[in-house]
Design an enzyme around this catalytic site. Structure first.
Site, PDB file in Angstrom:
ATOM      1  N   GLY A  68       0.823  -1.210   0.000  1.00  0.00           N
ATOM      2  CA  GLY A  68       0.000   0.000   0.000  1.00  0.00           C
ATOM      3  C   GLY A  68       0.856   1.259   0.000  1.00  0.00           C
ATOM      4  O   GLY A  68       0.518   2.259  -0.631  1.00  0.00           O
ATOM      5  N   THR A  69       1.969   1.192   0.696  1.00  0.00           N
ATOM      6  CA  THR A  69       2.876   2.347   0.767  1.00  0.00           C
ATOM      7  C   THR A  69       3.380   2.705  -0.635  1.00  0.00           C
ATOM      8  O   THR A  69       3.391   3.883  -1.028  1.00  0.00           O
ATOM      9  CB  THR A  69       4.075   2.014   1.685  1.00  0.00           C
ATOM     10  N   GLN A 177      -7.375   0.386   4.415  1.00  0.00           N
ATOM     11  CA  GLN A 177      -8.164  -0.228   5.503  1.00  0.00           C
ATOM     12  C   GLN A 177      -9.573  -0.598   5.060  1.00  0.00           C
ATOM     13  O   GLN A 177     -10.338  -1.159   5.857  1.00  0.00           O
ATOM     14  CB  GLN A 177      -8.228   0.717   6.714  1.00  0.00           C
ATOM     15  N   SER A 197      -3.867  -2.994   0.012  1.00  0.00           N
ATOM     16  CA  SER A 197      -2.766  -3.839   0.470  1.00  0.00           C
ATOM     17  C   SER A 197      -3.314  -5.190   0.904  1.00  0.00           C
ATOM     18  O   SER A 197      -4.220  -5.267   1.736  1.00  0.00           O
ATOM     19  CB  SER A 197      -2.076  -3.135   1.639  1.00  0.00           C
ATOM     20  N   ALA A 198      -2.739  -6.275   0.337  1.00  0.00           N
ATOM     21  CA  ALA A 198      -3.300  -7.617   0.553  1.00  0.00           C
ATOM     22  C   ALA A 198      -3.241  -8.086   2.003  1.00  0.00           C
ATOM     23  O   ALA A 198      -4.121  -8.807   2.457  1.00  0.00           O
ATOM     24  CB  ALA A 198      -2.557  -8.622  -0.326  1.00  0.00           C
ATOM     25  N   THR A 235      10.102  -7.405 -12.516  1.00  0.00           N
ATOM     26  CA  THR A 235       9.394  -8.673 -12.723  1.00  0.00           C
ATOM     27  C   THR A 235       8.327  -8.847 -11.649  1.00  0.00           C
ATOM     28  O   THR A 235       8.590  -8.646 -10.459  1.00  0.00           O
ATOM     29  CB  THR A 235      10.404  -9.840 -12.692  1.00  0.00           C
ATOM     30  N   CYS A 325       6.742   3.400  19.138  1.00  0.00           N
ATOM     31  CA  CYS A 325       7.879   3.282  20.052  1.00  0.00           C
ATOM     32  C   CYS A 325       9.159   3.366  19.240  1.00  0.00           C
ATOM     33  O   CYS A 325       9.278   2.678  18.238  1.00  0.00           O
ATOM     34  CB  CYS A 325       7.869   1.936  20.747  1.00  0.00           C
TER      35      CYS A 325
HETATM   36  N1  PLP Z   1      -2.410   3.226   4.540  1.00  0.00           N
HETATM   37  C1  PLP Z   1      -3.065   2.802   5.628  1.00  0.00           C
HETATM   38  C2  PLP Z   1      -4.322   3.484   6.040  1.00  0.00           C
HETATM   39  C3  PLP Z   1      -2.558   1.730   6.381  1.00  0.00           C
HETATM   40  O1  PLP Z   1      -3.198   1.303   7.464  1.00  0.00           O
HETATM   41  C4  PLP Z   1      -1.341   1.118   5.958  1.00  0.00           C
HETATM   42  C5  PLP Z   1      -0.739   0.020   6.759  1.00  0.00           C
HETATM   43  O2  PLP Z   1      -0.803   0.007   7.970  1.00  0.00           O
HETATM   44  C6  PLP Z   1      -0.720   1.586   4.805  1.00  0.00           C
HETATM   45  C7  PLP Z   1      -1.285   2.636   4.125  1.00  0.00           C
HETATM   46  C8  PLP Z   1       0.533   0.960   4.302  1.00  0.00           C
HETATM   47  O3  PLP Z   1       0.278  -0.296   3.727  1.00  0.00           O
HETATM   48  P1  PLP Z   1       1.498  -1.361   3.551  1.00  0.00           P
HETATM   49  O4  PLP Z   1       1.726  -1.955   4.886  1.00  0.00           O
HETATM   50  O5  PLP Z   1       0.974  -2.355   2.560  1.00  0.00           O
HETATM   51  O6  PLP Z   1       2.638  -0.597   3.041  1.00  0.00           O
END
Ligand code: PLP
Length: 379
Positions: A68-69, A177, A197-198, A235, A325
């Site tokens: 997701g990032t 989410q 994000s899977a 790839t 933390c």
């Molecule tokens: N965006 C949100 C709202 C998330 O909760 C998260 C992960 O905690 C991310 C983005 C990032 O996803 P990933 O862990 O797949 O990089």
């Protein structure tokens, strides 16, 4: 171990593991034109079609990323480089992957970032968003998440998209989410870009996707071959792409039933915590799955214990405190800092309890029992 940290990640389900193992047998490179390559390419394209069908998009609007990032980075950074966006309106409650990308864009490209105001539950203030959009001289990108990963509030994505489009602007919703947790389709929810994000819906870690509505054309952030229709070189991770699609498909099969079950758990946890800690403060709480993430309960407990998640770990309960933390120092959560006054932050302990369909009421009972015991030990 009792696992109550499903907003951080979810355990993979057996069907997904089986799908991934099967795909590991297909070793061809999807870019090779021989039979082994074509087999691998088929897996990738079938996965893309599965996802596109569920979200009512075109397959070409789905781009696989490593997480997701990466999807958020790709969308935000290429909106600036290829769509000539010079101004982004966002919220201080966004995930770090958005906040840090915005910081970089501001520093490197002089992009203007402005922050929308929000209500006390953390949801976006639409009037303020409209006012900011009205005052913009050129089209902007609005980047506001669908649901917050720490407190669970849900933003009105349809209304945000409508406002952005009213002012000829674009809208990116971080849906990490919510995609795989809600039945979202992009015909009804007209965002321009979204991320998923899977590992948030019982799929593998290290794979996600970006939704890019046509005809928007973004610029790749990773250069190399022409994979993913020239948008993401490298790839493809064929087994994990297969796992992602399987997890997405499975997540939506009994969605209504799963939602009902998890909402019940959340309500049960809310009531039990309230009974044992009457002064506990819940954040963005609702037992309506449309108003707050049905699997997430965010609470500030009426005592200060920065070591609470460590102590719960000793009770074999895995949970997040909603605070970061680093090198032993516990910092207040940046999200809670936006919605709570300092005196509340300093005198309470945040806890993010996040469920999945794999949890049960006995997990909640064990958590509350452990909380009461820890509280008594420190009294
Ligand atoms: N965006 C949100 C709202 C998330 O909760 C998260 C992960 O905690 C991310 C983005 C990032 O996803 P990933 O862990 O797949 O990089």
């Amino acid at each position: 171990m009792i696992y109550l940290d499903n907003a951080a990640t979810t355990p993979m389900i057996q069907e997904v593991k089986d799908e991934i193992c099967q795909a590991f047998e297909i070793y061809g490179n999807p870019s090779s034109t021989h039979a082994a390559g074509r087999q691998a390419k088929n897996i990738v394209e079938q996965a893309r079609r599965t996802i596109a069908q569920r979200v009512k998009s075109k397959p070409a609007e789905i781009t696989f990323t490593s997480c997701g990032t990466e999807a958020a980075n790709l969308i935000l950074k290429s909106a600036v480089s290829s769509l000539e966006i010079k101004h982004i309106i966002s919220s201080k409650l966004e995930h770090k992957c958005v906040l840090e990308s915005l910081k970089q864009l501001e520093e490197l490209y002089d992009v203007r970032i402005s922050w929308v105001e929000h209500h006390s539950d953390g949801s976006v203030d639409l009037e303020n968003l409209e006012k900011q959009l009205q005052e913009c001289e050129s089209p902007v990108l609005v980047s506001i998440m669908h649901a917050n990963n720490e407190i669970g509030m849900i933003n009105p994505v349809k209304e945000i998209a409508a406002l952005a489009h009213k002012y000829d602007s674009l809208y990116f919703a971080d849906m990490v989410q919510t995609l795989g947790h809600y039945d979202i389709n992009f015909e009804e929810v007209p965002v321009d870009f979204a991320s998923a994000s899977a590992h948030k819906f019982h799929g593998p870690k290290g794979i996600g996707f970006a939704y890019v509505r046509q005809p928007h054309k973004l610029f790749p952030q990773i250069s190399g071959g022409g994979q993913e229709r020239n948008l993401r070189a490298g790839t493809e991770n064929v087994p994990y792409i297969a796992g992602l699609a399987k997890a997405f498909e499975m997540a939506l099969v009994d969605l209504e039933e799963d939602q009902k079950y998890v909402v019940e758990l959340k309500k049960y946890a809310h009531d039990k915590i309230e009974e044992n800690f009457p002064e506990a403060k819940f954040h963005a709480y609702s037992d309506d799955a449309k108003k707050s993430l049905f699997g997430l309960l965010s609470v500030s407990l009426p005592f200060r214990n920065t070591m609470l998640s460590f102590e719960l770990d000793l009770h074999k309960i895995a949970i997040s405190q909603g605070s970061a933390c680093s090198s032993g120092a516990v910092k207040n959560s940046p999200v809670l800092s936006q919605i709570l006054p300092d005196e509340v932050l300093e005198s309470t302990t945040p806890l993010r309890i996040s469920f999945s369909k794999l949890n049960s009421k006995s997990d909640v009972d064990a958590l509350v029992e452990a909380l009461v015991a820890i509280c008594a030990k420190h009294a």
